[in-house]
Design a protein around this motif. Structure first.
Motif, PDB file in Angstrom:
ATOM      1  N   ALA A   1      15.159 -20.588   8.746  1.00 22.94           N
ATOM      2  CA  ALA A   1      14.532 -21.615   7.898  1.00 22.94           C
ATOM      3  C   ALA A   1      15.565 -22.103   6.877  1.00 22.94           C
ATOM      4  O   ALA A   1      16.472 -21.364   6.476  1.00 22.94           O
ATOM      5  CB  ALA A   1      13.306 -21.046   7.186  1.00 22.94           C
TER       6      ALA A   1
ATOM      7  N   THR B   1       9.970 -16.802   1.170  1.00 24.27           N
ATOM      8  CA  THR B   1      10.220 -18.120   0.579  1.00 24.27           C
ATOM      9  C   THR B   1       9.277 -18.384  -0.588  1.00 24.27           C
ATOM     10  O   THR B   1       9.679 -18.905  -1.659  1.00 24.27           O
ATOM     11  CB  THR B   1      10.060 -19.203   1.646  1.00 24.27           C
ATOM     12  OG1 THR B   1      10.966 -18.956   2.718  1.00 24.27           O
ATOM     13  CG2 THR B   1      10.337 -20.573   1.069  1.00 24.27           C
TER      14      THR B   1
ATOM     15  N   GLN C   1      11.847 -25.426  11.427  1.00 24.90           N
ATOM     16  CA  GLN C   1      12.293 -24.045  11.578  1.00 24.90           C
ATOM     17  C   GLN C   1      12.782 -23.879  13.014  1.00 24.90           C
ATOM     18  O   GLN C   1      12.138 -24.348  13.953  1.00 24.90           O
ATOM     19  CB  GLN C   1      11.166 -23.055  11.281  1.00 24.90           C
ATOM     20  CG  GLN C   1      10.705 -23.076   9.837  1.00 24.90           C
ATOM     21  CD  GLN C   1       9.561 -22.101   9.591  1.00 24.90           C
ATOM     22  OE1 GLN C   1       8.984 -21.559  10.528  1.00 24.90           O
ATOM     23  NE2 GLN C   1       9.235 -21.864   8.318  1.00 24.90           N
TER      24      GLN C   1
ATOM     25  N   ARG D   1       7.516 -15.815  11.151  1.00 28.41           N
ATOM     26  CA  ARG D   1       7.097 -16.957  10.346  1.00 28.41           C
ATOM     27  C   ARG D   1       6.341 -16.503   9.098  1.00 28.41           C
ATOM     28  O   ARG D   1       6.520 -17.057   7.994  1.00 28.41           O
ATOM     29  CB  ARG D   1       6.223 -17.885  11.186  1.00 28.41           C
ATOM     30  CG  ARG D   1       7.027 -18.697  12.191  1.00 28.41           C
ATOM     31  CD  ARG D   1       6.143 -19.497  13.085  1.00 28.41           C
ATOM     32  NE  ARG D   1       6.926 -20.322  14.008  1.00 28.41           N
ATOM     33  CZ  ARG D   1       6.512 -20.700  15.200  1.00 28.41           C
ATOM     34  NH1 ARG D   1       5.312 -20.306  15.638  1.00 28.41           N
ATOM     35  NH2 ARG D   1       7.275 -21.454  15.964  1.00 28.41           N
TER      36      ARG D   1
ATOM     37  N   SER E   1      15.979 -12.710  -3.023  1.00 32.19           N
ATOM     38  CA  SER E   1      15.635 -12.810  -1.597  1.00 32.19           C
ATOM     39  C   SER E   1      16.411 -11.794  -0.779  1.00 32.19           C
ATOM     40  O   SER E   1      15.874 -11.135   0.102  1.00 32.19           O
ATOM     41  CB  SER E   1      15.919 -14.223  -1.095  1.00 32.19           C
ATOM     42  OG  SER E   1      15.081 -15.163  -1.727  1.00 32.19           O
TER      43      SER E   1
ATOM     44  N   GLN F   1      17.955 -19.056   5.695  1.00 29.32           N
ATOM     45  CA  GLN F   1      17.269 -17.762   5.603  1.00 29.32           C
ATOM     46  C   GLN F   1      16.870 -17.354   7.018  1.00 29.32           C
ATOM     47  O   GLN F   1      16.121 -18.070   7.677  1.00 29.32           O
ATOM     48  CB  GLN F   1      16.055 -17.884   4.699  1.00 29.32           C
ATOM     49  CG  GLN F   1      15.234 -16.602   4.603  1.00 29.32           C
ATOM     50  CD  GLN F   1      14.106 -16.738   3.603  1.00 29.32           C
ATOM     51  OE1 GLN F   1      14.280 -16.455   2.409  1.00 29.32           O
ATOM     52  NE2 GLN F   1      12.968 -17.218   4.074  1.00 29.32           N
ATOM     53  N   GLU F   2      17.399 -16.223   7.461  1.00 31.76           N
ATOM     54  CA  GLU F   2      17.193 -15.793   8.859  1.00 31.76           C
ATOM     55  C   GLU F   2      16.437 -14.474   8.892  1.00 31.76           C
ATOM     56  O   GLU F   2      16.801 -13.513   8.201  1.00 31.76           O
ATOM     57  CB  GLU F   2      18.520 -15.649   9.580  1.00 31.76           C
ATOM     58  CG  GLU F   2      18.371 -15.176  11.025  1.00 31.76           C
ATOM     59  CD  GLU F   2      19.720 -15.000  11.713  1.00 31.76           C
ATOM     60  OE1 GLU F   2      19.727 -14.561  12.875  1.00 31.76           O
ATOM     61  OE2 GLU F   2      20.757 -15.286  11.071  1.00 31.76           O
ATOM     62  N   ILE F   3      15.396 -14.454   9.684  1.00 30.84           N
ATOM     63  CA  ILE F   3      14.620 -13.223   9.893  1.00 30.84           C
ATOM     64  C   ILE F   3      14.675 -12.890  11.384  1.00 30.84           C
ATOM     65  O   ILE F   3      14.337 -13.741  12.225  1.00 30.84           O
ATOM     66  CB  ILE F   3      13.166 -13.398   9.435  1.00 30.84           C
ATOM     67  CG1 ILE F   3      13.124 -13.678   7.931  1.00 30.84           C
ATOM     68  CG2 ILE F   3      12.342 -12.166   9.787  1.00 30.84           C
ATOM     69  CD1 ILE F   3      11.750 -14.009   7.418  1.00 30.84           C
TER      70      ILE F   3
ATOM     71  N   TYR G   1      17.164  -9.135   7.771  1.00 24.57           N
ATOM     72  CA  TYR G   1      17.063 -10.350   6.955  1.00 24.57           C
ATOM     73  C   TYR G   1      18.463 -10.764   6.529  1.00 24.57           C
ATOM     74  O   TYR G   1      19.284  -9.933   6.126  1.00 24.57           O
ATOM     75  CB  TYR G   1      16.188 -10.073   5.724  1.00 24.57           C
ATOM     76  CG  TYR G   1      16.042 -11.249   4.796  1.00 24.57           C
ATOM     77  CD1 TYR G   1      15.054 -12.185   5.010  1.00 24.57           C
ATOM     78  CD2 TYR G   1      16.911 -11.407   3.694  1.00 24.57           C
ATOM     79  CE1 TYR G   1      14.913 -13.273   4.154  1.00 24.57           C
ATOM     80  CE2 TYR G   1      16.775 -12.484   2.845  1.00 24.57           C
ATOM     81  CZ  TYR G   1      15.775 -13.420   3.084  1.00 24.57           C
ATOM     82  OH  TYR G   1      15.646 -14.496   2.251  1.00 24.57           O
TER      83      TYR G   1
ATOM     84  N   ASN H   1       8.866 -14.993   6.732  1.00 21.43           N
ATOM     85  CA  ASN H   1       9.664 -16.068   6.136  1.00 21.43           C
ATOM     86  C   ASN H   1       8.867 -16.790   5.056  1.00 21.43           C
ATOM     87  O   ASN H   1       9.376 -17.117   3.969  1.00 21.43           O
ATOM     88  CB  ASN H   1      10.101 -17.032   7.223  1.00 21.43           C
ATOM     89  CG  ASN H   1      10.819 -18.252   6.673  1.00 21.43           C
ATOM     90  OD1 ASN H   1      11.982 -18.160   6.288  1.00 21.43           O
ATOM     91  ND2 ASN H   1      10.129 -19.385   6.635  1.00 21.43           N
TER      92      ASN H   1
END
Length: 544
Positions: A163, A55, A146, A48, A96, A195-197, A112, A51
């Motif tokens: 997210a 962001t 999220q 989090r 990003s 957007q994936e972590i 990522y 992210n």
């Protein structure tokens, strides 16, 4: 029984060991579960935070860099392939992606992804797995969330955070005007992609965060196993001690059982229960003393073989002792063929009741001895034992007499000698009692006085009474007829005769009297045979 107790003890020991092992195993299991929870929460927080950083940087870059350049047109271009164009800068999405690549290179456990299901026409489509596709669909319905996915194995945990990538004003204008854009109707707030972590971490990397707990666990484990080892060794020692104790108890029980054969049960009980001390000590008590003797004992020893005589005498003592114990008498001793018994110590029911018990005992002894006569004569003993009995009541010294090394619990005094003297003047098969005893039992006995006698050690003359019968509960005299000689074995207890046998017994007795009268008159000795209803040859046994 001993094997059962040993099995139970062994099973308890095994259960204790298993319990300790379970408790010891439970602690690392609890620590392991806590580590997994800690790892998952830590990874989720890191995802989090990362992210939020990416962001925020993209938003700042898009507003304060790309936005300013687009608002002031010049030679600087904003494009996804900025590396191929001199002076160009990347668009926010490319920034990003590049930032995620740098982070992934620096942190091997972080990956990522910046992907969309609407790629530009000249770019390869993005492959979305099931979680990504479902997350994208859910975010388009509600972008204010999220979505996370936590997966774990035995040794590692992984957290995926997705997210939404939301279209801003500048982004929407650019995408709607771009010739390669697959969609031209983007609005502010639309979800362009995700957007994936993904962060993974081995659980073992956190295990040393609990080094003090681990040290404590190791200490507890060592202590537990040490306790088990000590407990098992102590249990083995206790089992050995218990075996020795059981063997000792068995030896003492066998020894006490053997010793009890030399003591009257009342004396044995009082000594082993601690009621009486094994010390030289006497008391003055009023006792009822019983003395019996076998008539012509010496002659009997000469008539019988030693083995037969020993069996006969032991049976006599066994039967008489059983009767004495039944009535509560204390067997003092056997003196040759004589028996000395007293009532009133160590247990007493009162003077009168002690005297009554003694008299009932003597009567039952004479009755049992008459029954034994029939048995012995059938076994070939021509002249069985016949006993004389004497009973006296008076004060005696009773207790332990002797030395510190050898003691005898007995009663001593002139009253004991009087009981022996009364026995000596009794006829075989009869009981003689003193006036002192008669006064206590006169309500249950039929007796007649004999001439007065003098006894050494007693300053008064003694009036003996010969017992003719003991009264039953109704006050009637209990008469038992017993006579044993050559040619005659006669025993009759009217109380024991069945009513249906009375006529047969009467017929048998009439025939016997008739035979005796013919014999006395010199007539032939033939005896009339009884009819079918007369008493058979087993009449004595039946009457008895």
């Amino acid at each position: 029984m001993k094997q059962v107790r040993s099995a139970i003890t062994s099973s308890r020991g095994v259960l204790l060991i298993l319990l300790v092992l379970v408790l010891l195993a439970g602690l690392p299991a609890a620590v392991w579960l806590d580590l997994r929870n800690l790892t998952e929460s830590t990874l989720l927080r890191q995802a989090r935070d990362l992210n939020s950083v990416v962001t925020s940087m993209r938003a700042y870059y898009g507003s304060n860099v790309v936005g300013r350049i687009l608002d002031a047109p010049g030679s600087t271009q904003v494009t996804h392939n900025y590396e191929a164009i001199p002076g160009a800068i990347p668009i926010p999405a490319t920034l990003s992606i590049e930032l995620g690549r740098v982070i992934s290179e620096q942190q091997q456990n972080i990956s990522y992804r910046f992907v969309s299901d609407f790629p530009f026409k000249n770019r390869a489509p993005h492959n979305l797995d099931a979680f990504e596709a479902s997350a994208l669909a859910a975010l388009r319905k509600n972008p204010n969330q999220q979505l996370t996915q936590v997966s774990s194995s035995v040794f590692s945990d992984r957290v995926r955070l997705i997210a939404p990538v939301v279209m801003g004003a500048a982004c929407g204008s650019c995408h709607n005007a771009h010739p390669e854009s697959p969609k031209r109707d983007w609005k502010v707030g639309d979800v362009r992609g995700i957007q994936e972590i993904t962060i993974s971490q081995a659980i073992r990397s956190n295990i040393f965060s609990f080094k003090y707990l681990l040290a404590y666990f190791i200490l507890v484990a060592v202590t537990g196993f040490t306790f088990i080892a000590v407990q098992r060794r102590q249990a083995a020692t206790i089992r050995g001690m218990n075996r020795e104790l059981e063997n000792t108890n068995q030896f003492l029980a066998a020894l006490s059982s053997k010793i009890s054969r030399y003591l009257s049960p009342q004396i044995y009980k009082s000594i082993f229960s601690g009621e009486k001390d094994v010390a030289i000590h006497t008391e003055r008590k009023k006792l009822t003393i019983f003395f019996s003797d076998i008539k012509d004992f010496t002659a009997a020893t000469e008539r019988l073989q030693p083995e037969a005589f020993t069996l006969l005498l032991n049976e006599y003592f066994t039967e008489m002792s059983a009767i004495a114990l039944k009535h509560g008498g204390t067997i003092d001793k056997f003196i040759g063929d004589a028996i000395l018994i007293f009532f009133g110590d160590p247990e007493t029911k009162g003077e009168a009741e002690d005297a009554r018990a003694c008299l009932r005992m003597a009567a039952e002894m004479q009755q049992r001895l008459a029954e034994l006569h029939v048995k012995w004569r059938k076994a070939g003993v021509e002249q069985p034992f016949r006993a004389r009995m004497g009973i006296n009541t008076g004060f005696c010294n009773v207790g332990n007499f002797g030395s510190a090394d050898r003691m005898d619990y007995t009663a001593i005094g002139a009253e004991v000698n009087l009981a022996a003297r009364l026995q000596s003047i009794a006829e075989p098969g009869h009981i003689v009692i003193s006036y002192e005893t008669y006064a206590l039992v006169r309500d249950i006995v039929a007796a007649r006085a004999l001439p007065q006698i003098s006894v050494k050690g007693i300053n008064r003359t003694v009036v003996p009474y010969v017992v003719e019968g003991v009264l039953d509960e109704t006050g009637r005299k209990v008469e038992i007829f017993s006579e044993h000689m050559t040619g005659l074995d006669f025993y009759l207890d009217p109380r024991a005769v069945d009513a249906t046998a009375i006529e047969r017994i009467r017929a048998t007795l009439k025939n016997a009297i008739a035979a005796l009268e013919e014999r006395s008159e010199g007539a032939p000795t033939a005896v009339a045979q009884p009819d079918q209803n007369s008493f058979p040859s087993r009449a004595n046994d039946k009457a008895r």
